[in-house]
Motif scaffolding. Structure first.
Motif, mmCIF file in Angstrom:
data_model
loop_
_atom_site.group_PDB
_atom_site.id
_atom_site.type_symbol
_atom_site.label_atom_id
_atom_site.label_comp_id
_atom_site.label_asym_id
_atom_site.label_seq_id
_atom_site.Cartn_x
_atom_site.Cartn_y
_atom_site.Cartn_z
ATOM 1 N N TYR A 34 17.271 -63.953 -62.660
ATOM 2 C CA TYR A 34 16.128 -63.040 -62.706
ATOM 3 C C TYR A 34 15.263 -63.464 -61.517
ATOM 4 O O TYR A 34 14.728 -64.574 -61.505
ATOM 5 N N ILE A 35 15.161 -62.613 -60.517
ATOM 6 C CA ILE A 35 14.505 -62.975 -59.257
ATOM 7 C C ILE A 35 13.084 -63.478 -59.519
ATOM 8 O O ILE A 35 12.295 -62.815 -60.186
ATOM 9 N N ASP A 108 11.493 -53.241 -63.611
ATOM 10 C CA ASP A 108 11.955 -51.883 -63.865
ATOM 11 C C ASP A 108 12.339 -51.177 -62.568
ATOM 12 O O ASP A 108 12.812 -50.048 -62.584
ATOM 13 N N LYS A 109 12.166 -51.878 -61.447
ATOM 14 C CA LYS A 109 12.550 -51.362 -60.121
ATOM 15 C C LYS A 109 13.270 -52.483 -59.368
ATOM 16 O O LYS A 109 13.011 -53.662 -59.603
ATOM 17 N N PRO A 110 14.140 -52.130 -58.429
ATOM 18 C CA PRO A 110 14.838 -53.167 -57.659
ATOM 19 C C PRO A 110 13.873 -54.025 -56.841
ATOM 20 O O PRO A 110 12.808 -53.569 -56.424
ATOM 21 N N VAL A 111 14.274 -55.275 -56.619
ATOM 22 C CA VAL A 111 13.547 -56.207 -55.760
ATOM 23 C C VAL A 111 14.390 -56.374 -54.495
ATOM 24 O O VAL A 111 15.607 -56.578 -54.582
ATOM 25 N N ASN A 116 18.506 -57.609 -49.089
ATOM 26 C CA ASN A 116 19.375 -57.688 -50.267
ATOM 27 C C ASN A 116 18.640 -57.111 -51.468
ATOM 28 O O ASN A 116 17.473 -57.443 -51.700
ATOM 29 N N VAL A 117 19.319 -56.273 -52.234
ATOM 30 C CA VAL A 117 18.711 -55.588 -53.370
ATOM 31 C C VAL A 117 19.150 -56.260 -54.671
ATOM 32 O O VAL A 117 20.345 -56.477 -54.896
ATOM 33 N N GLU A 138 18.867 -68.091 -47.688
ATOM 34 C CA GLU A 138 17.758 -67.450 -46.968
ATOM 35 C C GLU A 138 16.885 -66.616 -47.911
ATOM 36 O O GLU A 138 15.679 -66.509 -47.709
ATOM 37 N N ASP A 139 17.475 -66.056 -48.963
ATOM 38 C CA ASP A 139 16.679 -65.317 -49.942
ATOM 39 C C ASP A 139 15.851 -66.277 -50.803
ATOM 40 O O ASP A 139 14.713 -65.978 -51.148
#
Length: 159
Positions: A34-35, A108-111, A116-117, A138-139
């Motif tokens: 989970y980002i 509820d929306k992409p990060v 990178n999505v 790198e992310d």
């Protein structure tokens, strides 16, 4: 009694430090299933919530407020799931629990990080304990930079 992993973090593990407060340290989790997933670790060895002292509770509340605000502002998290389960410590013959919390931002929306999505496919449902997801180095570095630049604790020690 076995040495505590949280009390003896390696320098490599400490590289994801977001904030170092008087009683707690906040790290990006190695697994970014989970980002923005973070871990808040009590800096003294303590095995359960009832053992916390009032100043530790107060600082934890400050961290929770600010970290959740940061995750919403910097990454667009809609909500955060907080957990303090401690179960893994009791899988050992001689448990040696160390109080910590996991924070799983939910989207509820992409990060998007570095093009990178990342999509929260289970948004609106319970999180899965571990999806075994890793993101590129790198992310992780961009995530650390982004969150650190958006954390604004009103009271800090060593921050």
């Amino acid at each position: 009694m076995e040495k505590c992993g949280w009390c003896n973090l390696t320098e490599a593990e400490k590289r994801w430090l977001l904030s170092d407060r008087e009683y707690w340290a906040v790290y990006l989790a190695d697994e970014q299933d989970y980002i923005g997933r973070s871990i808040i670790i009590l800096k003294r060895h303590c095995g359960s919530l009832p053992e916390l002292q009032m100043p530790e509770w107060i600082e934890f509340k400050q961290i929770a407020d600010e970290l959740e605000r940061c995750l919403k502002t910097a990454l667009g998290a809609r909500l955060c799931n907080w957990s303090c389960l401690m179960n893994s410590f009791y899988k050992k013959d001689v448990p040696n629990p160390h109080l910590h919390f996991h924070v799983r931002p939910r989207y509820d929306k992409p990060v998007v990080l570095n093009g990178n999505v990342y999509v929260d496919a289970e948004y609106g449902h319970h999180y899965r304990l571990s999806k075994g997801v890793s993101i590129p180095e790198e992310d992780m570095r961009e995530l650390l930079r982004l969150l650190k630049s958006n954390l604004h604790f009103s009271v800090s020690a060593g921050n």
